[in-house]
Enzyme design. Structure first.
Site, PDB file in Angstrom:
ATOM      1  N   ASP A   1       0.938  -1.164  -0.032  1.00 44.73           N
ATOM      2  CA  ASP A   1      -0.019   0.105  -0.131  1.00 44.73           C
ATOM      3  C   ASP A   1       0.934   1.313  -0.032  1.00 44.73           C
ATOM      4  O   ASP A   1       0.326   2.493  -0.196  1.00 44.73           O
ATOM      5  CB  ASP A   1      -1.059   0.029   1.295  1.00 44.73           C
ATOM      6  N   HIS A   2       2.139   0.996   0.010  1.00 45.49           N
ATOM      7  CA  HIS A   2       3.186   2.227   0.258  1.00 45.49           C
ATOM      8  C   HIS A   2       3.932   2.755  -1.056  1.00 45.49           C
ATOM      9  O   HIS A   2       3.489   3.660  -1.663  1.00 45.49           O
ATOM     10  CB  HIS A   2       4.255   2.105   1.424  1.00 45.49           C
TER      11      HIS A   2
ATOM     12  N   ASP B   1       4.228  -0.848  11.024  1.00 47.29           N
ATOM     13  CA  ASP B   1       3.638   0.377  10.811  1.00 47.29           C
ATOM     14  C   ASP B   1       3.015   0.765  12.070  1.00 47.29           C
ATOM     15  O   ASP B   1       2.430   0.150  12.865  1.00 47.29           O
ATOM     16  CB  ASP B   1       2.607   0.274   9.804  1.00 47.29           C
TER      17      ASP B   1
ATOM     18  N   ARG C   1      -0.132  12.990   9.999  1.00 46.89           N
ATOM     19  CA  ARG C   1       0.946  13.688  10.194  1.00 46.89           C
ATOM     20  C   ARG C   1       1.269  14.875   9.452  1.00 46.89           C
ATOM     21  O   ARG C   1       0.777  14.922   8.166  1.00 46.89           O
ATOM     22  CB  ARG C   1       2.144  12.502  10.118  1.00 46.89           C
TER      23      ARG C   1
ATOM     24  N   SER D   1       6.737   7.387  12.353  1.00 49.62           N
ATOM     25  CA  SER D   1       6.727   6.210  11.802  1.00 49.62           C
ATOM     26  C   SER D   1       7.660   5.046  12.501  1.00 49.62           C
ATOM     27  O   SER D   1       8.616   5.408  13.195  1.00 49.62           O
ATOM     28  CB  SER D   1       7.411   6.260  10.348  1.00 49.62           C
TER      29      SER D   1
ATOM     30  N   ARG E   1       9.371   2.985  10.934  1.00 50.06           N
ATOM     31  CA  ARG E   1      10.408   2.456   9.784  1.00 50.06           C
ATOM     32  C   ARG E   1      11.743   2.197  10.635  1.00 50.06           C
ATOM     33  O   ARG E   1      12.503   3.041  11.550  1.00 50.06           O
ATOM     34  CB  ARG E   1      10.518   3.412   8.818  1.00 50.06           C
TER      35      ARG E   1
END
Length: 637
Positions: free
Chosen positions: A63-64, A118, A378, A530, A532
């Site tokens: 989805d990213h 996520d 964000r 995030s 990440r």
């Protein structure tokens, strides 16, 4: 006397004693990954040498990185699909929707634990799940059947009363909470919602609130599972997973906030932080250049049908660019069927894929010096892709109203029909691929998928220079930027390391290479945003050995430990002011590091000594000494 989250956590406790502030290990029922973080997670899973995932359910979403301007993203998708099939993971194809929206619709269940790579995984708290974001390595460990470790959290009760008035939405509830608590007010805490006002909120509304609990820094957020939950699950043909869950009537909370929904007004988070919140009335009339509606926060059927009703028969302002991203294939099909999509298109909006898109800087960067209103979660500096742009976070109602007028507008001044939940949701899981676990099928790896870099065990002494000094609230977007230029290299740590801190210190990569890495000095809430892990993995690759900060965001601190980087905090915050970039710092006798015993940091350049805390558990120390979690796992197999 138990809170709702305590009941679920205790039910899943497998290691440790449940005592607030103490480290516990819990069993994870479900995991989710997305493609920006997923490739690393599955490379790590492969390195663990298991045959099949051990969870009840694991799903890989795309989805990213759906913009296929080169081979890199498409190759990642093929790798994700083939590795998922081999290890027993379901695969949600690109176009099926945003991971959190799809998971809420099709898989989230009351009382289950969910760990996702996520930070907005807590969205599933809307149906009563304990859903937490984590780094990809933690998710890989959970898929391998290992416990997830966290500190038993404090619990904040947000008690809701009354009902929202027309034009005010659940987005305004969470913006109000952010205004009250700030982006670091939830660190080490779970936010638990209760009160009569909960009954007036739909599951998508509850999910919106839980989604942006990530912006509080909270471990997660959760709503009770009640008759509203049952009706939602029944409409999704999943009533079999329903179980009623709530806190005990005499539950004891660490603190309580009371909000009367009937008194709320439309809110906006102004640049450049989700907690820079004020009423719309204070900025009403400010010119708007772009409006973006969607993201995992506000892209449900209810959100977009509301937008369609506001835009019906109207045309967006000539100076405004309006883009809309449905949250899932289910949402897109349903707004097509009920006519909302026609209303949106007729107004002049541009329809994007059912993906994250502009929320993570994947296209739709606004014009220079723009004011962009977004229904996202964000608004960090530079996240939109235009460094000079300003981003305000608003509800779908405010976004649609402002797109029509060309200025920030109060939707309560518009006449539109209030949306009711549909009698049934359209069910089509054809883009979710079930695995067959056939190891004879090739796992396809494109040329951009590079081997996972592995850290060395901890040196007894670290004598290095300060590579960068940064202020409070540095986000993972600052450390490892998102966007269409960077995201395609998420499977290539050597390449992505070239972009680390690119907007804070353009030559950070080169300086690290020249000096062999060193220290990062930071203010409060370092690493917010995030999940990440690239924000820890790439600095590790560049030789960063320790981060000394005033405080850390939860997920990023865990990621630093996972990759063998020492997370240290100043015992005297004023010491931060006496350290500069390129100062030479020494840490000695690290092989004798102990729980509860501070370290001495020597600033050779300034002739000063500082006491710094590590706050590591026994397990954390083992991981750090090994050079990270993967080394620790290999050493103990």
């Amino acid at each position: 006397m138990a809170t709702l989250c305590e009941k679920i956590l205790r039910d899943h406790l497998v290691e440790g004693t449940y005592e607030k502030g103490k480290q516990i290990g819990i069993r994870i029922d479900q995991t989710l990954t997305q493609d920006a973080t997923g490739t690393m997670a599955y490379l790590q899973l492969e390195a663990m040498g298991i045959d099949k995932v051990k969870t009840d359910l694991s799903i890989s979403y795309v989805d990213h990185n759906t913009l296929q301007s080169g081979f890199e993203n498409a190759d990642d998708h093929k790798y994700l699909q083939t590795v998922a099939n081999a290890y027993g993971v379901y695969f949600s194809k690109p176009g099926n929707g945003i991971c959190h929206q799809v998971h809420l619709e099709r898989f989230a269940a009351p009382g289950k634990t969910l760990l996702g790579s996520d930070s907005h995984t807590p969205t599933a708290g809307g149906v009563g799940s304990i859903a937490m974001g984590a780094g990809g390595l933690d998710v890989a460990c959970a898929m391998a059947g290992r416990p997830f470790f966290l500190s038993a959290p404090e619990v904040v009760n947000v008690k809701l009363s009354g009902k929202l008035t027309k034009g005010v939405s659940s987005k305004d509830i969470i913006l109000k909470v952010l205004q009250l608590l700030s982006v670091k007010g939830g660190v080490g805490k779970i936010i638990e919602y209760s009160g009569d006002g909960v009954k007036s909120l739909t599951i998508p509304q509850r999910a919106t609130i839980c989604n942006m609990g990530a912006e509080l820094g909270a471990t997660t957020s959760i709503f009770p599972s009640d008759e509203i939950t049952y009706e939602f699950l029944k409409k999704q043909h999943r009533e079999d997973v329903y179980v009623e869950l709530k806190a005990d009537d005499d539950a004891v909370y660490d603190s309580t906030i009371e909000i009367d929904l009937s008194t709320l007004e439309p809110m906006i988070a102004m640049p450049h932080s989700p907690d820079n919140v004020q009423p719309i009335s204070e900025v009403e009339g400010m010119k708007v250049d772009q409006v973006a509606i969607g993201s995992c926060t506000n892209s449900s059927f209810l959100d977009l049908t509301t937008v369609g009703n506001i835009l019906k028969g109207k045309t967006i302002h000539p100076d405004v660019s309006l883009v809309v991203s449905p949250g899932s294939k289910q949402v897109l099909q349903m707004i097509t069927k009920d006519g909302s999509l026609s209303n949106i298109i007729a107004s002049g909006a541009r329809i994007l894929e059912s993906t994250c898109g502009p929320c993570i800087g994947m296209g739709q960067s606004p014009i220079t010096n723009a004011m962009s209103l977004r229904t996202f979660n964000r608004n960090f500096y530079g996240r939109s892709g235009t460094l000079s742009a300003k981003v305000g976070l608003v509800s779908p109602e405010v976004a649609a109203a402002s797109a029509i007028t060309g200025v920030i507008s109060d939707p309560r001044k518009f006449d539109f029909d209030v949306v009711e939940e549909p009698a049934e949701f359209l069910i089509d899981d054809s883009m979710i691929i079930a695995p067959d676990c056939d190891k004879s099928k090739e796992i396809v790896r494109g040329p951009n998928i590079k081997p996972l870099p592995i850290n060395d065990p901890l040196d007894n002494n670290i004598h290095k220079r300060v590579m960068i000094k940064v202020e409070d609230n540095i986000t993972t977007d600052h450390i490892a930027p998102a966007g269409a230029k960077v995201l395609p290299y998420r499977s290539n740590i050597e390449k992505i390391s070239e972009f680390i801190f690119m907007n804070n210190k353009a030559d950070f990569h080169d300086v690290c290479k020249e000096y062999g890495g060193g220290f990062i000095i930071a203010g409060h809430n370092y690493g917010q945003g995030s999940s990440r892990e690239h924000a820890a993995l790439a600095p590790m690759y560049l030789g960063i050995k320790a981060v000394v900060a005033k405080s850390f965001a939860r997920i990023h601190r865990a990621n630093l430990i996972n990759f063998g980087i020492l997370p240290l905090t100043f015992t005297n915050e004023s010491d931060y002011d006496t350290i500069d970039e390129m100062d030479e710092l020494h840490l000695n006798d690290l092989h004798n590091i102990e729980v509860g015993k501070p370290l001495t940091l020597v600033n050779v350049t300034k002739g000063k000594e500082y006491v710094v805390d590590h706050n590591l558990s026994d397990l954390d120390i083992e991981l750090i000494k090994a050079g990270g979690t993967l080394n620790h796992i290999k050493n103990n197999q």
